[in-house]
Design a protein around this motif. Structure first.
Motif, mmCIF file in Angstrom:
data_model
loop_
_atom_site.group_PDB
_atom_site.id
_atom_site.type_symbol
_atom_site.label_atom_id
_atom_site.label_comp_id
_atom_site.label_asym_id
_atom_site.label_seq_id
_atom_site.Cartn_x
_atom_site.Cartn_y
_atom_site.Cartn_z
ATOM 1 N N THR A 51 4.612 -18.852 1.940
ATOM 2 C CA THR A 51 5.416 -19.964 1.451
ATOM 3 C C THR A 51 4.634 -20.768 0.420
ATOM 4 N N ALA A 52 5.323 -21.695 -0.208
ATOM 5 C CA ALA A 52 4.652 -22.575 -1.165
ATOM 6 C C ALA A 52 3.554 -23.386 -0.481
ATOM 7 N N GLY A 53 3.730 -23.655 0.780
ATOM 8 C CA GLY A 53 2.741 -24.418 1.532
ATOM 9 C C GLY A 53 1.616 -23.580 2.090
ATOM 10 N N GLY A 54 1.706 -22.268 1.926
ATOM 11 C CA GLY A 54 0.633 -21.392 2.370
ATOM 12 C C GLY A 54 0.826 -20.726 3.715
ATOM 13 N N SER A 55 1.964 -20.945 4.355
ATOM 14 C CA SER A 55 2.231 -20.252 5.618
ATOM 15 C C SER A 55 2.517 -18.787 5.346
ATOM 16 N N THR A 56 1.981 -17.930 6.204
ATOM 17 C CA THR A 56 2.098 -16.496 5.973
ATOM 18 C C THR A 56 2.829 -15.800 7.113
ATOM 19 N N ASN A 57 3.365 -14.645 6.782
ATOM 20 C CA ASN A 57 4.085 -13.825 7.743
ATOM 21 C C ASN A 57 3.735 -12.369 7.444
ATOM 22 N N TYR A 58 3.460 -11.578 8.495
ATOM 23 C CA TYR A 58 3.060 -10.180 8.308
ATOM 24 C C TYR A 58 3.882 -9.255 9.188
ATOM 25 N N ALA A 59 4.159 -8.077 8.684
ATOM 26 C CA ALA A 59 4.737 -7.038 9.521
ATOM 27 C C ALA A 59 3.681 -6.616 10.550
ATOM 28 N N ASP A 60 4.129 -6.261 11.735
ATOM 29 C CA ASP A 60 3.187 -5.877 12.797
ATOM 30 C C ASP A 60 2.273 -4.733 12.352
ATOM 31 N N SER A 61 2.804 -3.840 11.547
ATOM 32 C CA SER A 61 2.047 -2.651 11.154
ATOM 33 C C SER A 61 0.850 -2.953 10.253
ATOM 34 N N VAL A 62 0.816 -4.145 9.667
ATOM 35 C CA VAL A 62 -0.285 -4.468 8.741
ATOM 36 C C VAL A 62 -1.135 -5.643 9.209
ATOM 37 N N LYS A 63 -0.752 -6.262 10.303
ATOM 38 C CA LYS A 63 -1.527 -7.414 10.806
ATOM 39 C C LYS A 63 -2.968 -7.015 11.061
ATOM 40 N N GLY A 64 -3.874 -7.868 10.601
ATOM 41 C CA GLY A 64 -5.289 -7.605 10.789
ATOM 42 C C GLY A 64 -5.901 -6.729 9.711
ATOM 43 N N ARG A 65 -5.056 -6.128 8.881
ATOM 44 C CA ARG A 65 -5.580 -5.249 7.817
ATOM 45 C C ARG A 65 -5.260 -5.779 6.422
ATOM 46 N N PHE A 66 -4.088 -6.394 6.283
ATOM 47 C CA PHE A 66 -3.656 -6.905 4.979
ATOM 48 C C PHE A 66 -3.736 -8.427 4.972
ATOM 49 N N THR A 67 -4.033 -8.973 3.797
ATOM 50 C CA THR A 67 -4.076 -10.424 3.631
ATOM 51 C C THR A 67 -3.364 -10.805 2.343
ATOM 52 N N ILE A 68 -2.416 -11.715 2.461
ATOM 53 C CA ILE A 68 -1.712 -12.221 1.294
ATOM 54 C C ILE A 68 -2.290 -13.581 0.915
ATOM 55 N N SER A 69 -2.342 -13.835 -0.383
ATOM 56 C CA SER A 69 -2.786 -15.133 -0.877
ATOM 57 C C SER A 69 -2.075 -15.405 -2.193
ATOM 58 N N SER A 83 -8.634 -1.120 5.346
ATOM 59 C CA SER A 83 -8.412 -0.105 6.387
ATOM 60 C C SER A 83 -7.101 0.627 6.172
ATOM 61 N N LEU A 84 -6.887 1.070 4.970
ATOM 62 C CA LEU A 84 -5.611 1.702 4.623
ATOM 63 C C LEU A 84 -5.412 3.006 5.381
ATOM 64 N N LYS A 85 -4.161 3.260 5.716
ATOM 65 C CA LYS A 85 -3.767 4.451 6.455
ATOM 66 C C LYS A 85 -2.791 5.265 5.611
ATOM 67 N N PRO A 86 -2.694 6.564 5.855
ATOM 68 C CA PRO A 86 -1.718 7.372 5.109
ATOM 69 C C PRO A 86 -0.298 6.826 5.204
ATOM 70 N N GLU A 87 0.049 6.221 6.321
ATOM 71 C CA GLU A 87 1.398 5.668 6.479
ATOM 72 C C GLU A 87 1.626 4.411 5.651
ATOM 73 N N ASP A 88 0.591 3.903 5.002
ATOM 74 C CA ASP A 88 0.772 2.790 4.074
ATOM 75 C C ASP A 88 1.223 3.264 2.696
ATOM 76 N N THR A 89 1.257 4.569 2.495
ATOM 77 C CA THR A 89 1.685 5.129 1.219
ATOM 78 C C THR A 89 3.121 4.724 0.924
ATOM 79 N N ALA A 90 3.324 4.106 -0.242
ATOM 80 C CA ALA A 90 4.645 3.605 -0.614
ATOM 81 C C ALA A 90 4.570 2.986 -2.002
ATOM 82 N N VAL A 91 5.735 2.695 -2.539
ATOM 83 C CA VAL A 91 5.806 1.841 -3.725
ATOM 84 C C VAL A 91 5.883 0.399 -3.227
ATOM 85 N N TYR A 92 5.000 -0.431 -3.722
ATOM 86 C CA TYR A 92 4.930 -1.823 -3.308
ATOM 87 C C TYR A 92 5.574 -2.705 -4.381
#
Length: 121
Positions: A51-69, A83-92
């Motif tokens: 959010t504009a205030g800096g609150s973040t939300n993550y999908a369970d599959s990426v928690k602890g591995r991905f960080t948004i800023s 700690s990327l995994k093959p299942e992270d393969t995608a268009v982002y």
């Protein structure tokens, strides 16, 4: 208004990548920013948002591995992927809810062009 994403590529499992997405154009303010991804044969899914205030939300599959800023001054959102995994393969795809012109303008959704992340096993 345009969103320009960059930083995708090919990486081995366990590796890391950093995606960036910069918003440009006639921008009064930006509310939520985030990243979605779409793997082959699957629907687009939310990876993370901030959010504009800096609150973040993550999908369970990426928690602890991905960080948004985000850098508000640069209208830019980042995604650090560790700690990327093959299942992270995608268009982002980056996403932003943007108010143009003034505070009375409606908030509209904008999307970046997509950047491919490929994780090899």
């Amino acid at each position: 208004v345009q969103l320009q994403a960059s930083g995708g590529g090919l990486v081995q499992a366990g590796g890391c990548l950093r995606l960036s997405c910069a918003a440009s154009g006639n921008i009064f303010s930006i509310n939520d920013m985030g990243w979605y991804r779409q793997a082959p044969g699957k629907q687009r899914e939310l990876v993370t948002s901030i959010t504009a205030g800096g609150s973040t939300n993550y999908a369970d599959s990426v928690k602890g591995r991905f960080t948004i800023s985000r850098d508000t001054a640069k209208n830019t959102v980042y995604l650090q992927m560790n700690s990327l995994k093959p299942e992270d393969t995608a268009v982002y795809y980056c996403h932003a809810s943007i108010r143009k012109d003034s505070r009375w303008s409606p908030t509209l959704n904008y999307w970046g062009q997509g950047t491919l992340v490929t994780v090899s096993s």
